[in-house]
Scaffold this motif. Structure first.
Motif, PDB file in Angstrom:
ATOM      1  N   SER A   1       0.931  -1.272   0.046  1.00 43.73           N
ATOM      2  CA  SER A   1       0.089  -0.105   0.043  1.00 43.73           C
ATOM      3  C   SER A   1       0.677   1.196  -0.197  1.00 43.73           C
ATOM      4  O   SER A   1       0.685   2.206  -0.731  1.00 43.73           O
ATOM      5  N   VAL A   2       1.862   1.076   0.853  1.00 43.29           N
ATOM      6  CA  VAL A   2       2.959   2.361   1.133  1.00 43.29           C
ATOM      7  C   VAL A   2       3.610   2.418  -0.553  1.00 43.29           C
ATOM      8  O   VAL A   2       3.634   3.701  -1.080  1.00 43.29           O
ATOM      9  N   LEU A   3       3.997   1.557  -1.088  1.00 46.02           N
ATOM     10  CA  LEU A   3       4.697   1.591  -2.575  1.00 46.02           C
ATOM     11  C   LEU A   3       3.724   2.142  -3.435  1.00 46.02           C
ATOM     12  O   LEU A   3       3.794   3.003  -4.190  1.00 46.02           O
ATOM     13  N   TYR A   4       2.332   1.623  -3.348  1.00 47.90           N
ATOM     14  CA  TYR A   4       1.367   2.237  -4.323  1.00 47.90           C
ATOM     15  C   TYR A   4       1.097   3.828  -4.156  1.00 47.90           C
ATOM     16  O   TYR A   4       1.068   4.363  -5.161  1.00 47.90           O
ATOM     17  N   ALA A   5       1.115   4.035  -2.812  1.00 45.79           N
ATOM     18  CA  ALA A   5       1.240   5.515  -2.635  1.00 45.79           C
ATOM     19  C   ALA A   5       2.199   6.434  -3.150  1.00 45.79           C
ATOM     20  O   ALA A   5       2.030   7.577  -3.704  1.00 45.79           O
ATOM     21  N   ILE A   6       3.361   5.822  -2.903  1.00 44.33           N
ATOM     22  CA  ILE A   6       4.537   6.532  -3.519  1.00 44.33           C
ATOM     23  C   ILE A   6       4.092   6.538  -5.001  1.00 44.33           C
ATOM     24  O   ILE A   6       4.578   7.711  -5.660  1.00 44.33           O
ATOM     25  N   SER A   7       4.203   5.644  -5.625  1.00 42.43           N
ATOM     26  CA  SER A   7       4.166   5.480  -7.049  1.00 42.43           C
ATOM     27  C   SER A   7       2.942   6.333  -7.671  1.00 42.43           C
ATOM     28  O   SER A   7       3.065   7.045  -8.697  1.00 42.43           O
ATOM     29  N   ASP A   8       1.579   6.526  -6.939  1.00 37.22           N
ATOM     30  CA  ASP A   8       0.572   7.434  -7.089  1.00 37.22           C
ATOM     31  C   ASP A   8       1.199   8.850  -7.243  1.00 37.22           C
ATOM     32  O   ASP A   8       0.903   9.580  -8.369  1.00 37.22           O
ATOM     33  N   GLU A   9       1.838   9.174  -6.024  1.00 37.59           N
ATOM     34  CA  GLU A   9       2.393  10.640  -6.214  1.00 37.59           C
ATOM     35  C   GLU A   9       3.338  11.085  -7.086  1.00 37.59           C
ATOM     36  O   GLU A   9       3.670  12.063  -7.845  1.00 37.59           O
ATOM     37  N   ILE A  10       4.238  10.022  -7.524  1.00 35.52           N
ATOM     38  CA  ILE A  10       4.926  10.119  -8.689  1.00 35.52           C
ATOM     39  C   ILE A  10       4.566  10.533 -10.029  1.00 35.52           C
ATOM     40  O   ILE A  10       4.805  11.282 -10.526  1.00 35.52           O
ATOM     41  N   HIS A  11       3.666   9.571 -10.090  1.00 32.81           N
ATOM     42  CA  HIS A  11       2.617   9.610 -11.295  1.00 32.81           C
ATOM     43  C   HIS A  11       2.125  11.124 -11.111  1.00 32.81           C
ATOM     44  O   HIS A  11       1.827  11.744 -12.364  1.00 32.81           O
ATOM     45  N   GLN A  12       1.340  11.508 -10.144  1.00 35.88           N
ATOM     46  CA  GLN A  12       0.814  12.884  -9.983  1.00 35.88           C
ATOM     47  C   GLN A  12       1.766  14.149 -10.397  1.00 35.88           C
ATOM     48  O   GLN A  12       1.406  15.209 -10.769  1.00 35.88           O
ATOM     49  N   TYR A  13       3.022  13.872 -10.221  1.00 33.49           N
ATOM     50  CA  TYR A  13       4.292  14.736 -10.469  1.00 33.49           C
ATOM     51  C   TYR A  13       4.085  15.310 -12.000  1.00 33.49           C
ATOM     52  O   TYR A  13       4.254  16.349 -12.289  1.00 33.49           O
ATOM     53  N   PHE A  14       3.907  14.448 -12.907  1.00 33.32           N
ATOM     54  CA  PHE A  14       3.800  14.375 -14.167  1.00 33.32           C
ATOM     55  C   PHE A  14       2.476  14.820 -14.826  1.00 33.32           C
ATOM     56  O   PHE A  14       2.429  15.051 -15.976  1.00 33.32           O
ATOM     57  N   VAL A  15       1.620  14.788 -13.998  1.00 31.57           N
ATOM     58  CA  VAL A  15       0.165  15.296 -14.489  1.00 31.57           C
ATOM     59  C   VAL A  15       0.163  16.823 -14.352  1.00 31.57           C
ATOM     60  O   VAL A  15       0.023  17.200 -13.282  1.00 31.57           O
ATOM     61  N   PRO A  16      -0.479  17.400 -15.348  1.00 30.55           N
ATOM     62  CA  PRO A  16      -0.573  19.084 -15.008  1.00 30.55           C
ATOM     63  C   PRO A  16      -1.940  19.284 -14.255  1.00 30.55           C
ATOM     64  O   PRO A  16      -2.970  18.726 -14.157  1.00 30.55           O
ATOM     65  N   GLY A  17      -1.634  20.164 -13.283  1.00 31.03           N
ATOM     66  CA  GLY A  17      -2.566  20.710 -12.462  1.00 31.03           C
ATOM     67  C   GLY A  17      -2.511  19.503 -11.198  1.00 31.03           C
ATOM     68  O   GLY A  17      -3.342  19.876 -10.374  1.00 31.03           O
ATOM     69  N   ARG A  18      -1.746  18.715 -10.918  1.00 29.53           N
ATOM     70  CA  ARG A  18      -1.529  17.939  -9.786  1.00 29.53           C
ATOM     71  C   ARG A  18      -0.280  18.106  -9.397  1.00 29.53           C
ATOM     72  O   ARG A  18       0.552  18.651  -9.775  1.00 29.53           O
ATOM     73  N   ALA A  19       0.025  17.620  -7.805  1.00 30.71           N
ATOM     74  CA  ALA A  19       1.065  17.845  -7.124  1.00 30.71           C
ATOM     75  C   ALA A  19       1.270  16.541  -6.493  1.00 30.71           C
ATOM     76  O   ALA A  19       0.779  15.808  -6.277  1.00 30.71           O
ATOM     77  N   CYS A  20       2.698  16.390  -6.060  1.00 29.48           N
ATOM     78  CA  CYS A  20       3.328  15.333  -5.708  1.00 29.48           C
ATOM     79  C   CYS A  20       3.758  15.875  -4.358  1.00 29.48           C
ATOM     80  O   CYS A  20       4.497  16.574  -3.946  1.00 29.48           O
ATOM     81  N   GLN A  21       2.915  15.185  -3.356  1.00 31.94           N
ATOM     82  CA  GLN A  21       3.094  15.848  -1.839  1.00 31.94           C
ATOM     83  C   GLN A  21       3.243  14.414  -0.990  1.00 31.94           C
ATOM     84  O   GLN A  21       2.519  13.513  -1.013  1.00 31.94           O
ATOM     85  N   PHE A  22       4.258  14.612  -0.123  1.00 30.00           N
ATOM     86  CA  PHE A  22       4.703  13.596   0.894  1.00 30.00           C
ATOM     87  C   PHE A  22       3.475  13.540   1.792  1.00 30.00           C
ATOM     88  O   PHE A  22       3.251  12.360   2.207  1.00 30.00           O
ATOM     89  N   ARG A  23       2.739  14.367   1.976  1.00 32.13           N
ATOM     90  CA  ARG A  23       1.587  14.574   2.982  1.00 32.13           C
ATOM     91  C   ARG A  23       0.838  13.552   2.407  1.00 32.13           C
ATOM     92  O   ARG A  23      -0.096  12.591   3.257  1.00 32.13           O
ATOM     93  N   ASP A  24       0.271  13.300   1.121  1.00 30.45           N
ATOM     94  CA  ASP A  24      -0.582  12.396   0.464  1.00 30.45           C
ATOM     95  C   ASP A  24      -0.392  10.927   0.884  1.00 30.45           C
ATOM     96  O   ASP A  24      -1.053   9.965   0.891  1.00 30.45           O
TER      97      ASP A  24
END
Length: 60
Positions: A1-24
């Motif tokens: 679950s943690v690895l999926y959360a990390i990969s999701d945030e990395i993905h969001q880094y490349f999506v315009p209008g989204r942010a990569c946040q450690f808090r999430d």
């Protein structure tokens, strides 16, 4: 679950209008931990009820 959360945030880094946040990542990880804790507690309760039922059934 943690690895999926990390990969999701990395993905969001490349999506315009989204942010990569450690808090999430932490929020997602805590949600997964909470879910696991609920399942463990429920399993222990079910096992305890089964033991009580089996003891009564055996006449103890």
């Amino acid at each position: 679950s943690v690895l999926y959360a990390i990969s999701d945030e990395i993905h969001q880094y490349f999506v315009p209008g989204r942010a990569c946040q450690f808090r999430d990542v932490m929020i997602d990880s805590c949600g997964a931990l909470f879910g696991i804790a609920v399942i463990v507690i429920l399993k222990k309760m079910v096992n305890k009820i089964k033991n009580i039922y089996n003891n009564k059934k055996q006449g103890n």
